[in-house]
Design a protein around this motif. Structure first.
Motif, mmCIF file in Angstrom:
data_model
loop_
_atom_site.group_PDB
_atom_site.id
_atom_site.type_symbol
_atom_site.label_atom_id
_atom_site.label_comp_id
_atom_site.label_asym_id
_atom_site.label_seq_id
_atom_site.Cartn_x
_atom_site.Cartn_y
_atom_site.Cartn_z
ATOM 1 N N VAL A 307 0.831 -1.207 0.000
ATOM 2 C CA VAL A 307 0.000 0.000 0.000
ATOM 3 C C VAL A 307 0.866 1.258 0.000
ATOM 4 O O VAL A 307 0.599 2.218 -0.730
ATOM 5 N N LEU A 308 1.924 1.255 0.811
ATOM 6 C CA LEU A 308 2.812 2.414 0.881
ATOM 7 C C LEU A 308 3.433 2.762 -0.462
ATOM 8 O O LEU A 308 3.777 3.913 -0.712
ATOM 9 N N THR A 388 -14.436 9.559 -6.386
ATOM 10 C CA THR A 388 -13.242 8.717 -6.247
ATOM 11 C C THR A 388 -12.259 9.337 -5.271
ATOM 12 O O THR A 388 -11.500 10.230 -5.630
ATOM 13 N N CYS A 389 -12.264 8.822 -4.033
ATOM 14 C CA CYS A 389 -11.366 9.329 -3.012
ATOM 15 C C CYS A 389 -9.975 8.716 -3.178
ATOM 16 O O CYS A 389 -9.774 7.766 -3.941
ATOM 17 N N SER A 390 -9.011 9.235 -2.422
ATOM 18 C CA SER A 390 -7.635 8.762 -2.540
ATOM 19 C C SER A 390 -7.481 7.315 -2.092
ATOM 20 O O SER A 390 -6.530 6.637 -2.498
ATOM 21 N N ALA A 391 -8.412 6.811 -1.260
ATOM 22 C CA ALA A 391 -8.322 5.424 -0.800
ATOM 23 C C ALA A 391 -8.529 4.439 -1.944
ATOM 24 O O ALA A 391 -8.106 3.280 -1.858
ATOM 25 N N ARG A 392 -9.207 4.864 -3.008
ATOM 26 C CA ARG A 392 -9.409 3.975 -4.152
ATOM 27 C C ARG A 392 -8.178 3.921 -5.061
ATOM 28 O O ARG A 392 -8.039 3.002 -5.869
ATOM 29 N N ALA A 519 -20.638 -16.897 -4.889
ATOM 30 C CA ALA A 519 -21.383 -15.650 -5.071
ATOM 31 C C ALA A 519 -20.622 -14.650 -5.931
ATOM 32 O O ALA A 519 -21.234 -13.805 -6.604
ATOM 33 N N ILE A 520 -19.284 -14.732 -5.934
ATOM 34 C CA ILE A 520 -18.491 -13.744 -6.668
ATOM 35 C C ILE A 520 -17.877 -14.303 -7.941
ATOM 36 O O ILE A 520 -17.304 -13.545 -8.724
ATOM 37 N N ARG A 521 -18.006 -15.612 -8.175
ATOM 38 C CA ARG A 521 -17.423 -16.194 -9.389
ATOM 39 C C ARG A 521 -18.020 -15.589 -10.663
ATOM 40 O O ARG A 521 -17.295 -15.369 -11.640
ATOM 41 N N PRO A 522 -19.345 -15.286 -10.713
ATOM 42 C CA PRO A 522 -19.882 -14.649 -11.929
ATOM 43 C C PRO A 522 -19.251 -13.290 -12.242
ATOM 44 O O PRO A 522 -19.325 -12.816 -13.376
ATOM 45 N N LEU A 523 -18.634 -12.669 -11.227
ATOM 46 C CA LEU A 523 -17.979 -11.378 -11.449
ATOM 47 C C LEU A 523 -16.566 -11.542 -11.994
ATOM 48 O O LEU A 523 -15.913 -10.550 -12.334
ATOM 49 N N GLY A 524 -16.083 -12.786 -12.046
ATOM 50 C CA GLY A 524 -14.719 -13.031 -12.493
ATOM 51 C C GLY A 524 -13.713 -13.042 -11.370
ATOM 52 O O GLY A 524 -12.501 -12.981 -11.609
ATOM 53 N N PHE A 525 -14.180 -13.119 -10.101
ATOM 54 C CA PHE A 525 -13.292 -13.078 -8.941
ATOM 55 C C PHE A 525 -13.069 -14.480 -8.390
ATOM 56 O O PHE A 525 -13.981 -15.312 -8.405
ATOM 57 N N ASN A 526 -11.863 -14.724 -7.880
ATOM 58 C CA ASN A 526 -11.612 -15.959 -7.156
ATOM 59 C C ASN A 526 -11.748 -15.714 -5.661
ATOM 60 O O ASN A 526 -12.074 -14.612 -5.211
ATOM 61 N N TRP A 527 -11.472 -16.733 -4.858
ATOM 62 C CA TRP A 527 -11.698 -16.611 -3.419
ATOM 63 C C TRP A 527 -10.755 -15.604 -2.767
ATOM 64 O O TRP A 527 -11.113 -14.966 -1.771
ATOM 65 N N LYS A 528 -9.544 -15.415 -3.320
ATOM 66 C CA LYS A 528 -8.613 -14.446 -2.741
ATOM 67 C C LYS A 528 -9.129 -13.019 -2.931
ATOM 68 O O LYS A 528 -9.034 -12.178 -2.024
ATOM 69 N N ILE A 529 -9.680 -12.734 -4.105
ATOM 70 C CA ILE A 529 -10.273 -11.412 -4.338
ATOM 71 C C ILE A 529 -11.452 -11.206 -3.393
ATOM 72 O O ILE A 529 -11.670 -10.104 -2.865
ATOM 73 N N GLY A 530 -12.220 -12.283 -3.160
ATOM 74 C CA GLY A 530 -13.348 -12.187 -2.237
ATOM 75 C C GLY A 530 -12.914 -11.808 -0.836
ATOM 76 O O GLY A 530 -13.551 -10.967 -0.178
ATOM 77 N N ILE A 531 -11.813 -12.407 -0.351
ATOM 78 C CA ILE A 531 -11.293 -12.046 0.970
ATOM 79 C C ILE A 531 -10.843 -10.592 0.969
ATOM 80 O O ILE A 531 -11.058 -9.850 1.935
ATOM 81 N N GLY A 532 -10.221 -10.169 -0.130
ATOM 82 C CA GLY A 532 -9.796 -8.777 -0.233
ATOM 83 C C GLY A 532 -10.965 -7.818 -0.149
ATOM 84 O O GLY A 532 -10.898 -6.767 0.510
ATOM 85 N N ILE A 533 -12.077 -8.156 -0.794
ATOM 86 C CA ILE A 533 -13.265 -7.306 -0.773
ATOM 87 C C ILE A 533 -13.852 -7.232 0.629
ATOM 88 O O ILE A 533 -14.246 -6.160 1.111
ATOM 89 N N GLU A 541 -8.445 0.815 0.768
ATOM 90 C CA GLU A 541 -7.088 0.473 0.370
ATOM 91 C C GLU A 541 -6.556 -0.776 1.047
ATOM 92 O O GLU A 541 -5.499 -1.292 0.678
ATOM 93 N N VAL A 542 -7.306 -1.306 2.045
ATOM 94 C CA VAL A 542 -6.864 -2.515 2.734
ATOM 95 C C VAL A 542 -6.767 -3.700 1.781
ATOM 96 O O VAL A 542 -5.972 -4.610 1.989
ATOM 97 N N ILE A 543 -7.560 -3.683 0.698
ATOM 98 C CA ILE A 543 -7.550 -4.820 -0.230
ATOM 99 C C ILE A 543 -6.161 -5.067 -0.808
ATOM 100 O O ILE A 543 -5.752 -6.212 -1.006
ATOM 101 N N VAL A 544 -5.402 -4.001 -1.059
ATOM 102 C CA VAL A 544 -4.068 -4.176 -1.632
ATOM 103 C C VAL A 544 -3.153 -4.872 -0.631
ATOM 104 O O VAL A 544 -2.413 -5.798 -0.974
ATOM 105 N N GLY A 545 -3.215 -4.434 0.636
ATOM 106 C CA GLY A 545 -2.426 -5.107 1.661
ATOM 107 C C GLY A 545 -2.862 -6.543 1.862
ATOM 108 O O GLY A 545 -2.033 -7.441 2.083
ATOM 109 N N THR A 546 -4.177 -6.787 1.782
ATOM 110 C CA THR A 546 -4.694 -8.148 1.924
ATOM 111 C C THR A 546 -4.166 -9.054 0.821
ATOM 112 O O THR A 546 -3.699 -10.173 1.085
ATOM 113 N N LEU A 547 -4.240 -8.565 -0.415
ATOM 114 C CA LEU A 547 -3.754 -9.378 -1.535
ATOM 115 C C LEU A 547 -2.247 -9.590 -1.437
ATOM 116 O O LEU A 547 -1.735 -10.664 -1.762
#
Length: 632
Positions: A307-308, A388-392, A519-533, A541-547
């Motif tokens: 993230v940094l 669109t804030c800076s966190a995105r 629930a998220i597979r139709p969006l093209g996401f795998n389970w790791k992206i789901g945890i990030g969400i 911005e936590v999603i980037v650190g999570t991934l």
């Protein structure tokens, strides 16, 4: 944007006012009169920020160390045009001045700041302030600019008209502040008579027309001559406020800013990232192989560093926003936007909060307090998180850099990555406008109110002001990275390693991810992206650190750069769907909390979160399916 400051413990005296003894001084004036700049001068940038009891308006307190009076507490009241406004800011200012605000004593003296460039209009505020019969010093701010442009006023005659002392100052240059010290010192002397001199008759309280006539008469009798606008101001306004060229130039400025953020920011972020990851590798050599190295480097450091690494690009964006704001251009953009805002039913004052939401939605939502109509204010609050804030930015920059090549679109002037970023900003903006239109035509329908804005003078931004702004934003970003994001990545690392010796898919976090994956597979996401969400509900911005933590903990991908790991697990459709999801989703508990506080109800933030989540899901689903269809 608030300036950087140092906080200290400042207690307001609770005992009643004592004649001849000063304890608190109120600073009051219209918006854009230079009041905040003067407050920073008088307090030496040392202030305390809190909330008035029972309301959401902030109070700014500081000891007047800038003029050698640390024994006095200065209260910076919200900027107001009159006592008759229905906005919460105005009600708070009036209650404090009248001594009706719980927990805040009536001030012992008042410093009334008026912009000398627009003195005839700003004198309308003087009448109700003087009617309070508090010891008052009128400060004509920016008189250096007024006189350099041929303006003039007889301050002695003005003092006689108002019945209180008047001083010419320049808060920005620090000129004339000794008059404030002299006024306060005289008021502090016990031998000095504490009653106010007799004034001429003031206009009828609460009568705006009476105020206007009185202000005009005072201006004439004091030989006030309004300064001429500089030739440059007239020429620039002729272009920037033009009905056709103004909006087009604003779009050019926006495109140029994002192009520079990418062309200059990408190399800076890459270099900064190499330093961060190199530092992690260096520290890792001393930790040996085992759980300690995995926890410190893969769990904590890689999550935070991922993230940094975007700090240079975020600071670049804030640098440009600071230049545009300090130069006086953004106020002109608000005036242009007012014509458009009325078309969707929003008050023109909504543009300022929506614009400031590009930095952060929390202070932007607080800025809606200047909107008098409650329905207009609630509508603005509900659509502000779409901006669109800076966190995105971290997730936007990560995915765009991974999936979109930086091919030229308009020669060397504009790249494809900058176009993609602008498209996401535009997507959020259109979602905000569409939602506002929906709200204002249904549950929050209200009649339109006038938009009043005092255009500031064009100024050259100062290096000191911009540096303080960047320091402030950088400090907030790194503080969030070092607390919220660090905490989230540490928790994720622990869950990714429980039960002990389990593989990542078999861990606690892996099982949770696979549970939500259908629930998220139709969006093209795998389970790791789901945890990030899920983790990004705390902060986007936590999603980037999570991934960064998840892919670092996965032996199959930990050697890959995060961008390469995403290309390995996401299709183009899934990547674009992820961008659309974050363009629409709330994903910020701080924003939910401030909406709850500003609306005084959980109903509105719950409705807001549900609406934005459903819109994000449907938008991501449509995006992924459309790209899959086009690629067949």
């Amino acid at each position: 944007m608030s300036s950087c400051c140092t906080t200290e413990t400042i207690e307001l005296p609770q005992q009643p006012r004592v004649a001849g003894k000063l304890q608190t001084v109120a600073l009051v004036g219209p918006p854009n009169s230079g009041k905040s700049t003067l407050f920073n001068r008088l307090t030496g940038l040392r202030q305390k920020v809190a909330n008035y009891p029972g309301v959401t308006v902030e109070q700014h307190l500081g000891r007047m160390k800038g003029i050698g009076r640390p024994d006095l507490v200065l209260i910076d009241l919200p900027g107001i045009y009159s006592f008759d406004s229905y906005s919460e800011d105005a009600r708070v200012a009036v209650d404090v001045l009248r001594g009706e605000m719980p927990g805040t004593p009536q001030p012992d003296a008042v410093l009334l700041v008026l912009d000398s460039l627009h003195l005839r209009r700003q004198l309308m505020l003087a009448a109700p302030v003087l009617a309070l019969n508090l010891p008052t010093l009128v400060l004509l701010n920016m008189t250096d600019l007024m006189e350099s442009r041929g303006g003039e006023v007889d301050t002695l005659a003005l003092a006689q008209e108002l019945g209180v002392p008047v001083a010419k100052i320049s808060g920005a240059q620090g000129i004339g502040l000794n008059a404030i010290a002299q006024f306060l010192n005289r008021r502090s002397e016990p031998a000095v008579e504490t009653t106010q001199p007799q004034r001429l008759e003031l206009p009828v309280v609460g009568n705006a027309r009476s105020y206007r006539q009185w202000a005009t008469g005072v201006s004439s009798r004091t030989k006030y001559k309004a300064p001429l606008s500089s030739e440059w101001t007239r020429k620039l306004d002729g272009v920037l406020l033009h009905r056709v060229w103004g909006p087009l130039l604003f779009l050019v400025v926006v495109f140029a800013v994002f192009q520079v953020v990418f062309t200059l920011g990408n190399p800076l972020s890459d270099a900064f990232g190499n330093v961060l990851y190199g530092l992690g590798d260096f520290v890792g050599r001393f930790l040996g192989d085992g759980w300690l190295k995995s926890f410190v480097i893969e769990g904590a450091w890689r999550g935070v560093a991922s993230v940094l690494v975007f700090l240079p690009q975020i600071l670049l964006l804030f640098l440009f926003i600071g230049v545009l704001e300090d130069s006086g251009y953004l106020a002109r953009a608000a005036l242009i936007a007012d014509r458009f805002m009325k078309g969707i039913g929003l008050n023109g004052k909504a543009f300022i909060p929506l614009l400031s939401a590009y930095a952060c939605a929390v202070p932007a939502i607080m800025a809606t307090r200047t909107i008098e109509n409650k329905r207009d204010r609630f509508a603005t609050i509900l659509v502000t998180p779409f901006m669109t804030c800076s966190a995105r930015l971290p997730i936007y920059i990560l995915v765009i850099a991974a999936f979109i090549p930086n091919r030229p679109v308009l020669g060397d002037l504009l790249g494809l990555q900058a176009v993609a970023m602008i498209g996401l900003y535009l997507l959020g903006f259109l979602a905000a406008l569409g939602t506002a239109r929906l709200l204002k035509s249904s549950i929050l329908k209200a009649s339109s109110t006038p938009f009043i804005l005092e255009l500031p003078q064009y100024r050259m931004p100062t290096a000191r002001g911009l540096a303080l702004r960047l320091y402030d934003r950088g400090k907030l970003f790194t503080k969030k990275t070092g607390t919220i994001i660090l905490g989230a990545t540490v928790v994720l690392w622990i869950l990714a390693h429980l039960p002990v010796h389990a593989t990542l898919p078999e861990s606690v976090i892996g099982r949770l991810g696979h549970w939500i994956e259908p629930a998220i597979r139709p969006l093209g996401f795998n389970w790791k992206i789901g945890i990030g969400i899920l983790s990004s509900i705390v902060a986007r911005e936590v999603i980037v650190g999570t991934l960064g933590t998840l892919y670092g903990a996965d032996p199959a991908t930990q050697a890959l750069h995060l961008q390469a790991a995403l290309r390995h697990d996401l299709t183009l459709g899934g990547a674009m769907a992820l961008l659309v999801f974050f363009a629409f989703a709330m994903q910020c508990t701080s924003t939910l909390a401030i909406v709850r506080r500003e609306t005084n109800s959980w109903r509105w933030p719950a409705l807001q979160f549900a609406y934005m989540t459903v819109l994000a899901y449907l938008g991501a689903l449509a995006t992924n399916q459309l790209i899959l269809h086009l690629m067949r």
